[in-house]
Design an enzyme around this catalytic site. Structure first.
Site, mmCIF file in Angstrom:
data_model
loop_
_atom_site.group_PDB
_atom_site.id
_atom_site.type_symbol
_atom_site.label_atom_id
_atom_site.label_comp_id
_atom_site.label_asym_id
_atom_site.label_seq_id
_atom_site.Cartn_x
_atom_site.Cartn_y
_atom_site.Cartn_z
ATOM 1 N N GLN A 91 -13.787 39.121 -13.164
ATOM 2 C CA GLN A 91 -13.862 38.096 -12.124
ATOM 3 C C GLN A 91 -14.067 36.697 -12.692
ATOM 4 O O GLN A 91 -13.937 35.715 -11.967
ATOM 5 C CB GLN A 91 -14.993 38.425 -11.148
ATOM 6 N N HIS B 42 -13.654 47.127 -10.939
ATOM 7 C CA HIS B 42 -13.141 45.832 -11.416
ATOM 8 C C HIS B 42 -12.677 45.925 -12.877
ATOM 9 O O HIS B 42 -11.681 45.322 -13.258
ATOM 10 C CB HIS B 42 -14.236 44.760 -11.341
ATOM 11 N N CYS C 144 -16.670 40.810 -1.801
ATOM 12 C CA CYS C 144 -16.372 40.608 -3.216
ATOM 13 C C CYS C 144 -16.262 39.112 -3.459
ATOM 14 O O CYS C 144 -15.622 38.411 -2.669
ATOM 15 C CB CYS C 144 -15.046 41.304 -3.550
ATOM 16 N N LEU C 145 -16.885 38.635 -4.539
ATOM 17 C CA LEU C 145 -16.863 37.193 -4.805
ATOM 18 C C LEU C 145 -15.451 36.685 -5.109
ATOM 19 O O LEU C 145 -15.214 35.486 -5.066
ATOM 20 C CB LEU C 145 -17.818 36.846 -5.954
ATOM 21 N N HIS D 176 -18.024 49.750 -7.110
ATOM 22 C CA HIS D 176 -17.202 48.552 -6.886
ATOM 23 C C HIS D 176 -17.001 47.782 -8.203
ATOM 24 O O HIS D 176 -15.883 47.407 -8.544
ATOM 25 C CB HIS D 176 -17.911 47.671 -5.834
ATOM 26 N N GLU D 177 -18.095 47.589 -8.951
ATOM 27 C CA GLU D 177 -18.007 46.798 -10.186
ATOM 28 C C GLU D 177 -17.271 47.558 -11.291
ATOM 29 O O GLU D 177 -16.508 46.956 -12.056
ATOM 30 C CB GLU D 177 -19.410 46.394 -10.662
ATOM 31 N N GLY E 252 -23.444 41.411 -7.542
ATOM 32 C CA GLY E 252 -22.805 41.969 -8.733
ATOM 33 C C GLY E 252 -21.628 41.106 -9.130
ATOM 34 O O GLY E 252 -21.026 40.438 -8.277
#
Ligand code: ZN
Length: 191
Positions: free
Chosen positions: A48, A137, A91-92, A133-134, A43
């Site tokens: 991000q 963000h 997380c990226l 999670h997304e 994701g």
């Protein structure tokens, strides 16, 4: 487009709803999928990649060849949450860092796709976790804000290292001063 690391100010930006699906948004979404696959993620949210839009992309298979698993969530709203479950997240924006987070076990989420159609999903397991999670963000909320006490304790030095590394990069000019980044984010906001 690049994935910006913690503690880039875009990761703390609360994004405004998208008003229009246009060619630029489609291009951004396509690039976000490419970046997500290149970094082996499942994701990726617009914050991000330093874009202040309420959109994230998802492919729980993590496999770019499994196109039927690709989902785009525009202006997502979590309508209902049920139960709690603890599980590991990464997380990226925090490469190679993993910690335990408590999330709702089941959710109902509503969003728009790139055709402008509204859809609703009832999700559990990994899908529910990833969507929570997304969606976080898009409000500038990160999984480090929701770590269990044990993970928060274990990861505090790692998070401090991410921050120190970012400040070094900033000093070297790889990233502009925070205030300049915030002005750019405000300029890009959907009007
Ligand atoms: Zn993330």
């Amino acid at each position: 487009m690049e994935i910006v690391p913690y503690c880039h100010p875009a990761l703390r930006w609360k994004s405004q709803p998208i008003r229009e699906v246009n060619a630029e948004l489609r291009r951004n979404v396509e690039e976000m999928f490419e970046l997500m696959y290149a970094h082996k993620g499942i994701g990726l949210a617009a914050n991000q990649v330093a874009l202040p839009y309420r959109v994230f992309v998802l492919n729980l298979s993590g496999d770019k060849d499994v196109k039927e698993e690709e989902l785009v969530f525009l202006n997502p709203e979590i309508l209902r949450r049920k139960g709690t479950t603890e599980g590991e997240e990464g997380c990226l924006s925090f490469p190679q860092m993993y910690g335990n987070v408590k999330r709702a076990a089941k959710i109902a989420v509503e969003a728009f796709n790139l055709k402008g159609e509204c859809f609703e999903y009832a999700l559990d397991d990994l899908a529910a976790r990833a969507v929570q999670h997304e969606t976080d963000h898009l409000d500038g909320v990160l999984f480090i804000d929701r770590l269990t006490d044990a993970s928060a304790r274990d990861l505090a030095p790692v998070i401090a290292d991410f921050e120190a590394q970012y400040r070094r990069w900033q000093a070297e000019g790889r990233f502009p001063p925070d205030e300049v980044v915030r002005q750019e984010l405000a300029r890009l906001e959907p009007k």
